[in-house]
Each structure stands twice: as structure tokens, then as C-alpha cells.
Design a protein around this motif. Structure first.
Motif, PDB file in Angstrom:
ATOM      1  N   SER A   1      65.527 -40.166  44.407  1.00 51.30           N
ATOM      2  CA  SER A   1      65.778 -41.411  44.955  1.00 51.30           C
ATOM      3  C   SER A   1      67.186 -41.383  45.737  1.00 51.30           C
ATOM      4  O   SER A   1      67.759 -40.373  45.975  1.00 51.30           O
ATOM      5  CB  SER A   1      66.570 -41.920  43.376  1.00 51.30           C
ATOM      6  OG  SER A   1      67.434 -41.383  42.893  1.00 51.30           O
ATOM      7  N   ALA A   2      67.324 -42.587  46.155  1.00 49.92           N
ATOM      8  CA  ALA A   2      68.716 -42.680  47.232  1.00 49.92           C
ATOM      9  C   ALA A   2      70.035 -42.388  46.736  1.00 49.92           C
ATOM     10  O   ALA A   2      70.874 -41.741  47.056  1.00 49.92           O
ATOM     11  CB  ALA A   2      68.917 -44.033  47.764  1.00 49.92           C
ATOM     12  N   GLN A   3      70.023 -42.609  45.054  1.00 48.48           N
ATOM     13  CA  GLN A   3      71.492 -42.211  44.388  1.00 48.48           C
ATOM     14  C   GLN A   3      71.443 -40.613  44.315  1.00 48.48           C
ATOM     15  O   GLN A   3      72.539 -40.146  44.469  1.00 48.48           O
ATOM     16  CB  GLN A   3      71.413 -42.780  42.987  1.00 48.48           C
ATOM     17  CG  GLN A   3      71.281 -44.597  43.051  1.00 48.48           C
ATOM     18  CD  GLN A   3      70.034 -45.011  43.306  1.00 48.48           C
ATOM     19  OE1 GLN A   3      68.946 -44.610  43.336  1.00 48.48           O
ATOM     20  NE2 GLN A   3      69.969 -46.126  43.955  1.00 48.48           N
TER      21      GLN A   3
ATOM     22  N   ARG B   1      75.616 -37.476  26.323  1.00 50.85           N
ATOM     23  CA  ARG B   1      74.646 -36.505  26.971  1.00 50.85           C
ATOM     24  C   ARG B   1      74.942 -36.254  28.267  1.00 50.85           C
ATOM     25  O   ARG B   1      74.931 -34.899  28.841  1.00 50.85           O
ATOM     26  CB  ARG B   1      73.267 -36.662  26.551  1.00 50.85           C
ATOM     27  CG  ARG B   1      72.822 -36.307  25.172  1.00 50.85           C
ATOM     28  CD  ARG B   1      71.323 -36.783  24.963  1.00 50.85           C
ATOM     29  NE  ARG B   1      71.021 -38.417  24.681  1.00 50.85           N
ATOM     30  CZ  ARG B   1      70.045 -38.763  24.904  1.00 50.85           C
ATOM     31  NH1 ARG B   1      68.997 -38.054  24.897  1.00 50.85           N
ATOM     32  NH2 ARG B   1      69.979 -40.056  24.597  1.00 50.85           N
ATOM     33  N   VAL B   2      75.235 -37.315  29.146  1.00 51.38           N
ATOM     34  CA  VAL B   2      75.562 -37.358  30.446  1.00 51.38           C
ATOM     35  C   VAL B   2      76.695 -38.016  30.530  1.00 51.38           C
ATOM     36  O   VAL B   2      76.989 -38.739  29.607  1.00 51.38           O
ATOM     37  CB  VAL B   2      74.437 -37.656  31.536  1.00 51.38           C
ATOM     38  CG1 VAL B   2      73.279 -36.501  31.356  1.00 51.38           C
ATOM     39  CG2 VAL B   2      73.906 -39.321  31.160  1.00 51.38           C
ATOM     40  N   ASP B   3      77.258 -37.993  31.851  1.00 54.20           N
ATOM     41  CA  ASP B   3      78.650 -38.610  31.807  1.00 54.20           C
ATOM     42  C   ASP B   3      78.505 -39.732  32.784  1.00 54.20           C
ATOM     43  O   ASP B   3      79.446 -40.871  32.615  1.00 54.20           O
ATOM     44  CB  ASP B   3      79.619 -37.931  32.654  1.00 54.20           C
ATOM     45  CG  ASP B   3      80.156 -36.432  31.883  1.00 54.20           C
ATOM     46  OD1 ASP B   3      80.838 -36.655  30.906  1.00 54.20           O
ATOM     47  OD2 ASP B   3      79.506 -35.344  32.375  1.00 54.20           O
TER      48      ASP B   3
ATOM     49  N   GLY C   1      82.215 -31.255  38.047  1.00 53.71           N
ATOM     50  CA  GLY C   1      82.063 -30.629  36.775  1.00 53.71           C
ATOM     51  C   GLY C   1      81.373 -31.466  35.583  1.00 53.71           C
ATOM     52  O   GLY C   1      81.240 -31.206  34.569  1.00 53.71           O
ATOM     53  N   LYS C   2      80.973 -32.860  35.934  1.00 56.72           N
ATOM     54  CA  LYS C   2      80.467 -33.653  35.346  1.00 56.72           C
ATOM     55  C   LYS C   2      79.047 -33.778  35.219  1.00 56.72           C
ATOM     56  O   LYS C   2      78.342 -33.374  36.450  1.00 56.72           O
ATOM     57  CB  LYS C   2      80.882 -35.341  35.219  1.00 56.72           C
ATOM     58  CG  LYS C   2      82.562 -35.340  35.469  1.00 56.72           C
ATOM     59  CD  LYS C   2      82.940 -35.177  34.112  1.00 56.72           C
ATOM     60  CE  LYS C   2      84.451 -35.672  34.023  1.00 56.72           C
ATOM     61  NZ  LYS C   2      85.197 -34.930  33.247  1.00 56.72           N
ATOM     62  N   LYS C   3      78.273 -34.208  34.263  1.00 53.22           N
ATOM     63  CA  LYS C   3      76.624 -34.442  34.474  1.00 53.22           C
ATOM     64  C   LYS C   3      76.531 -35.761  35.014  1.00 53.22           C
ATOM     65  O   LYS C   3      76.714 -36.774  34.276  1.00 53.22           O
ATOM     66  CB  LYS C   3      76.024 -34.108  33.140  1.00 53.22           C
ATOM     67  CG  LYS C   3      76.114 -32.655  32.489  1.00 53.22           C
ATOM     68  CD  LYS C   3      75.212 -32.609  31.223  1.00 53.22           C
ATOM     69  CE  LYS C   3      75.281 -31.111  30.663  1.00 53.22           C
ATOM     70  NZ  LYS C   3      74.878 -30.984  29.411  1.00 53.22           N
ATOM     71  N   VAL C   4      75.684 -36.076  35.946  1.00 54.38           N
ATOM     72  CA  VAL C   4      75.349 -37.090  36.386  1.00 54.38           C
ATOM     73  C   VAL C   4      73.859 -37.378  36.516  1.00 54.38           C
ATOM     74  O   VAL C   4      73.095 -36.728  37.244  1.00 54.38           O
ATOM     75  CB  VAL C   4      75.957 -37.457  37.824  1.00 54.38           C
ATOM     76  CG1 VAL C   4      75.806 -38.791  38.339  1.00 54.38           C
ATOM     77  CG2 VAL C   4      77.354 -37.290  37.833  1.00 54.38           C
ATOM     78  N   LEU C   5      73.262 -38.455  35.841  1.00 56.95           N
ATOM     79  CA  LEU C   5      71.997 -38.610  35.793  1.00 56.95           C
ATOM     80  C   LEU C   5      71.321 -39.415  36.895  1.00 56.95           C
ATOM     81  O   LEU C   5      71.714 -40.755  37.059  1.00 56.95           O
ATOM     82  CB  LEU C   5      71.666 -39.291  34.447  1.00 56.95           C
ATOM     83  CG  LEU C   5      70.058 -39.855  34.007  1.00 56.95           C
ATOM     84  CD1 LEU C   5      69.340 -38.150  33.720  1.00 56.95           C
ATOM     85  CD2 LEU C   5      70.002 -40.438  32.777  1.00 56.95           C
TER      86      LEU C   5
ATOM     87  N   VAL D   1      71.667 -34.088  37.045  1.00 54.53           N
ATOM     88  CA  VAL D   1      70.752 -34.102  36.148  1.00 54.53           C
ATOM     89  C   VAL D   1      69.363 -34.895  36.697  1.00 54.53           C
ATOM     90  O   VAL D   1      69.605 -36.252  36.797  1.00 54.53           O
ATOM     91  CB  VAL D   1      70.971 -34.377  34.783  1.00 54.53           C
ATOM     92  CG1 VAL D   1      69.810 -34.390  33.651  1.00 54.53           C
ATOM     93  CG2 VAL D   1      72.163 -33.798  34.001  1.00 54.53           C
ATOM     94  N   TYR D   2      68.237 -34.491  36.804  1.00 55.16           N
ATOM     95  CA  TYR D   2      67.122 -35.351  37.427  1.00 55.16           C
ATOM     96  C   TYR D   2      66.499 -35.881  36.423  1.00 55.16           C
ATOM     97  O   TYR D   2      65.953 -35.295  35.390  1.00 55.16           O
ATOM     98  CB  TYR D   2      66.256 -34.602  38.286  1.00 55.16           C
ATOM     99  CG  TYR D   2      66.996 -34.054  39.702  1.00 55.16           C
ATOM    100  CD1 TYR D   2      67.274 -35.039  40.661  1.00 55.16           C
ATOM    101  CD2 TYR D   2      67.525 -33.119  39.718  1.00 55.16           C
ATOM    102  CE1 TYR D   2      67.976 -34.551  41.821  1.00 55.16           C
ATOM    103  CE2 TYR D   2      68.150 -32.269  41.027  1.00 55.16           C
ATOM    104  CZ  TYR D   2      68.524 -33.249  41.911  1.00 55.16           C
ATOM    105  OH  TYR D   2      69.121 -33.067  43.108  1.00 55.16           O
ATOM    106  N   GLN D   3      66.253 -37.144  36.170  1.00 51.91           N
ATOM    107  CA  GLN D   3      65.477 -37.665  34.984  1.00 51.91           C
ATOM    108  C   GLN D   3      64.073 -37.953  35.197  1.00 51.91           C
ATOM    109  O   GLN D   3      63.804 -37.971  36.585  1.00 51.91           O
ATOM    110  CB  GLN D   3      66.215 -39.408  35.149  1.00 51.91           C
ATOM    111  CG  GLN D   3      65.642 -40.233  33.956  1.00 51.91           C
ATOM    112  CD  GLN D   3      66.485 -41.583  33.897  1.00 51.91           C
ATOM    113  OE1 GLN D   3      66.469 -42.184  34.899  1.00 51.91           O
ATOM    114  NE2 GLN D   3      66.741 -41.890  32.749  1.00 51.91           N
TER     115      GLN D   3
END
Length: 283
Positions: free
Chosen positions: A165-167, A202-204, A156-160, A185-187
Motif C-alpha cells: 500500500s501507499a501507506q 495489539r498495534v499502536d 519502537g511502535k507497531k504500525v499496521l 505490521v503488514y495486514q
């Protein structure tokens, strides 16, 4: 009449003798190279390799204040190039998300962007075997965030993360098994605002290799949390099932091995990344 003919013949013989003499002199000056032999000063064939890299990763591959492309990956490849007289490396910069596609379409011959080897990439690409760095990925959050310790806590969180990427792959694999529970969230490849996005809410969170944190967070607004999510060798990416790429891969491995032995690799890692991250390998 006979006298005139004699004079002409004598002149022709003189020219012929002079011509033979010049030929002998030239041969002597060129080292009397035998027919079919290669002159000692002849240039060996040098293969140009187009290296794809980025410009937006501080300390790794970036444009400095003088407009020069530099960083750990760039300077290391320059040292590898010095070890390989049969090759000449030429850098071509682009957005990170375009690197692998450019390799597939043969616009470049090699990807250099601290690329992690993982099963998904191995399906499509080839890697050299001698790792030039090694690190671990962890979750990164704001310093005052004590609620996130694992991927499950990111539901439920936003992850940038950076696209391709490998991440990003770690999160995508998690989402496949957990009904897209994490909002990825793709940077943009040119953005360097990770710390600002997390610290302002803005992201978590983001995922990052251990050495990356001080690079993306120079003001120490963030922290790594939880156990490592993955560990990986850092290698160069080449085209799969390609004879020329395999030959280049072997040459690069030899050069990296030598740079490890003479201390150049560790020195570059410490200079650019703040620590020697080259010693350990997961292979």
C-alpha cells in the motif's frame, strides 16, 4: 432428340434467371452494400479489459450482502465503461497485495483500488492522468492516545498497514533513513480488524487516507493525529511502456472528465465515501 435437348436448355435458363432474381432480392434486403464496405449493422470490435480489484475494502470494493461486487471503484468503472463503447470492462477480484504483480504478468490490464500515485510506483507502472479522487494520509491512533503526533513518535511502535500500500511505502521510506525504527505490521488483505487491533493495543497505530477513518472505525474508537504525511491523486494503474495501455489511459481520462462535468463522479463519491473527494488535485 432435339426437342429433348431444347427442353433441358430451357429449364437451365429458367433456373439461372431465378437464381439471378434471388441474388438481387438478397442484395436489396441487405441494403445493397458495396464490395469492401462495412454493413451498417456490423458490430464494431470491442476490446475486453480485465480490471483487477479487491473485495475487502468497505465502500470502495467489496462484496455486499447479496454477494455482489460493488463500491466506489466498482461503480465508477461501470460508469466509465458506459462512456467507452470500444471497451468492455470485466472485473477480476484478488488480494490487494497481488494486484500489481498480476498487472506486471499481464493477468489483468488495469488496477482499480483507489491507488495513489507515488514515485516508487511510477518507476514500474503507468497511470492515467485525470485523477478521480484526491486525499491526504495521516497517522491514526486510539482516541485516548495523545502521545503520537508524528512519524518520529512511532519509533519502537507497531504500525499496521497493508502490504504494497501507499501507506506502507511511507513507513518503509522512513525506516530506510532511520534504521528500521518503526515496527511495520503488514495486514492481511482480507482483514478488517484495524480498529480492534489499535483499540486493544495489539498495534499502536495505522496510516490512513482522510476519508478512510469512518470506514475502518464505524464505532469511532480512533482518531487522526498530527499533520498530513502525504497528499496524493488517486488514479488507475496500467502497464508501463505499453501502446494499448496508453490508448486505454487516454480513453479513461476522457470518460472521467465527462463524468466530472455531468456531476456523476461527485455523486458517486458522496454516495459511497460520505463526501466529495474528487475536486482537488495535486497535479
Amino acid at each position: 432428340m432435339k426437342k429433348s435437348i431444347s427442353i433441358v436448355i430451357a429449364s437451365l435458363l429458367t433456373l439461372a434467371i431465378a437464381g439471378c432474381g434471388n441474388s438481387s432480392t438478397n442484395s436489396s434486403q441487405n441494403g445493397n452494400v458495396a464490395e469492401g464496405a462495412t454493413p451498417a449493422n456490423a458490430s464494431a470490435k470491442v476490446t475486453k479489459i480485465i480490471v483487477g480489484t479487491g473485495t475487502a475494502f468497505p465502500k470502495v470494493c467489496f462484496i455486499d450482502e447479496n454477494g455482489k461486487l460493488t463500491g466506489f471503484d466498482v461503480e465508477l468503472l461501470k460508469e466509465i465503461d458506459k462512456q467507452l463503447p470500444d471497451y468492455e470492462f470485466e472485473f477480476q477480484t484478488m488480494d490487494f497485495s497481488n494486484l500489481l504483480l498480476s498487472l506486471e504478468t499481464k493477468k489483468i490490464d488495469l488496477v482499480a483500488h483507489v491507488m495513489e500515485k507515488n514515485p516508487e510506483r511510477e518507476l514500474k507502472y503507468s497511470f492515467n492522468k485525470e485523477a478521480y479522487a484526491h486525499w491526504r494520509n495521516r497517522i491514526v491512533v486510539a482516541k485516548d492516545n495523545d502521545s503520537i503526533l508524528s512519524l518520529d513518535d512511532l519509533k519502537g511502535k507497531k504500525v499496521l498497514v497493508g502490504a504494497t500500500s501507499a501507506q506502507a511505502q511511507i513507513l518503509e521510506n522512513y525506516n530506510k533513513e532511520n534504521d528500521n525504527a518503526i515496527n511495520i505490521v503488514y495486514q492481511s488483505g482480507t482483514a478488517n480488524d484495524t480498529a480492534a487491533q489499535i483499540s486493544t493495543g495489539r498495534v499502536d497505530a495505522t496510516l490512513a487516507a482522510d476519508f478512510v477513518l469512518p470506514i475502518i472505525d464505524p464505532k469511532s474508537q480512533l482518531k487522526a493525529t498530527g499533520d498530513e504525511l502525504s497528499s496524493a491523486d488517486i488514479l488507475y494503474v496500467l502497464r508501463k511502456d505499453d501502446a494499448d495501455s496508453e490508448k486505454l489511459s487516454v480513453a479513461i481520462d476522457s470518460a472521467i472528465s465527462e463524468l466530472k462535468k455531468n456531476g456523476t463522479l461527485g455523486k458517486l463519491s458522496t454516495e459511497w465515501l460520505g463526501a466529495d473527494v474528487t475536486a482537488e488535485s495535486v497535479q
